[in-house]
Design an enzyme around this catalytic site. Structure first.
Site, short mmCIF file in Angstrom:
data_model
loop_
_atom_site.label_atom_id
_atom_site.label_comp_id
_atom_site.label_asym_id
_atom_site.label_seq_id
_atom_site.Cartn_x
_atom_site.Cartn_y
_atom_site.Cartn_z
N TYR A 174 16.38 26.37 -19.75
CA TYR A 174 16.11 25.65 -18.57
C TYR A 174 16.99 26.53 -17.34
O TYR A 174 16.34 26.64 -16.17
CB TYR A 174 16.37 24.35 -18.85
CG TYR A 174 16.38 23.42 -17.41
CD1 TYR A 174 15.34 22.94 -17.10
CD2 TYR A 174 17.61 23.03 -16.84
CE1 TYR A 174 14.98 22.27 -16.01
CE2 TYR A 174 17.50 22.21 -15.66
CZ TYR A 174 16.39 21.80 -15.45
OH TYR A 174 16.13 21.08 -14.04
N LYS A 225 -2.06 9.52 -13.19
CA LYS A 225 -2.30 7.92 -13.29
C LYS A 225 -1.29 7.16 -12.42
O LYS A 225 -1.42 6.52 -11.63
CB LYS A 225 -2.29 7.42 -14.48
CG LYS A 225 -3.71 7.90 -15.57
CD LYS A 225 -3.76 7.25 -16.82
CE LYS A 225 -4.77 7.82 -17.56
NZ LYS A 225 -4.84 7.34 -19.00
N SER A 280 15.33 23.53 -7.51
CA SER A 280 16.07 24.62 -8.49
C SER A 280 17.22 23.25 -9.06
O SER A 280 17.12 22.11 -8.94
CB SER A 280 16.70 25.72 -7.96
OG SER A 280 17.44 26.04 -9.23
N LYS A 296 15.76 28.04 -13.72
CA LYS A 296 16.14 27.55 -12.37
C LYS A 296 16.69 28.75 -11.70
O LYS A 296 16.73 28.76 -10.43
CB LYS A 296 16.85 26.34 -12.63
CG LYS A 296 16.36 25.13 -13.31
CD LYS A 296 14.93 24.77 -12.11
CE LYS A 296 14.37 23.57 -12.52
NZ LYS A 296 13.23 23.36 -11.45
N SER A 347 4.41 12.34 -11.30
CA SER A 347 4.59 11.15 -12.17
C SER A 347 5.56 10.54 -12.27
O SER A 347 5.34 9.40 -12.61
CB SER A 347 3.97 11.84 -13.41
OG SER A 347 4.85 12.55 -14.24
#
Length: 227
Positions: free
Chosen positions: A146, A37, A129, A150, A11
């Site tokens: 986070y 979209k 990553s 990764k 996106s």
């Protein structure tokens, strides 16, 4: 020769640019993102955009079945989708960590597993990553969920490459440094990255097309700066 490409997290940022780059060369692209979209609005030929919450296995399964019903095989899978969280560890709830892992780790496992029947020995699975997930690299406060997620996909890549090294697809992982994206602005407001999303997408595209000729089960650090 036209190839079939599956890309997640399309996106915005790198994923969005990857879709346009592959489509410009006439490849068939399946773009997966919660928000379909932006890609749909491009109205590109041979690009199929799916609204898919990758943390929902039933949605992943449905999209995977649609892909397999439309094409005979998948040439490239780019696991690009990522959920970012920057939060002090003392304030981080377990449900927040689970949410990050659902997108950054479990969806990589799930989608790869679902598409495996459509993969050939020449298929290349590339997972995106972060330098923050590389052992021994510089770490930053607030990124416990986070960066550890990764790190998980780095080891997952190594394991899958070992398991399928005889007659299966190739698996590699790219640990990206700073790229000028909305996610970077969230993490490090005001930081100017040395590379744009388009520049990094161009690199990833080339690697996904040819990297498996030279690498399998490898972590490549794609960074000219810190972070």
């Amino acid at each position: 020769m036209s190839k079939t490409i599956v890309i997640t997290g399309t996106s915005r940022g790198i994923g969005f640019e990857l879709v346009k780059l592959f489509a410009a060369e006439g490849h068939t692209v399946f773009a997966l993102s919660r928000n379909d979209k932006p890609v749909s609005a491009l109205n590109l030929e041979n690009v199929f955009s799916f609204s898919c919450d990758l943390s929902d296995s039933s949605q992943v399964s449905e999209v995977a079945e649609q892909i397999k019903s439309q094409v005979s095989s998948v040439d490239i899978l780019i696991n690009n989708a990522g959920q970012f969280l920057k939060q002090d560890f003392k304030d981080t709830r377990l449900e927040d960590v689970r949410s990050v892992y659902e997108t950054n780790v479990f969806s990589v496992f799930d989608l790869t597993h679902q598409l495996l029947p459509a993969m050939k020995d020449s298929t290349h699975v590339v997972t995106i990553s972060s330098m923050g997930g590389v052992q021994g690299s510089m770490k930053f406060p607030g990124l416990a969920a986070y960066s550890s997620s990764k790190a998980a996909v780095i080891t997952l890549t190594e394991l899958l490459a070992e398991e399928y090294k005889e007659n299966g697809p190739s698996f590699n992982v790219l640990a990206l440094g700073a790229v000028q994206t909305e996610m970077l602005e969230e993490a490090f407001p005001g930081l100017q990255a040395p590379n744009s999303a388009l520049e990094m997408a161009e690199y990833i595209k080339g690697f996904s097309e040819n990297g498996q000729r030279f690498y399998n089960g490898k972590l490549l650090q794609v960074s000219s700066s810190t972070p």
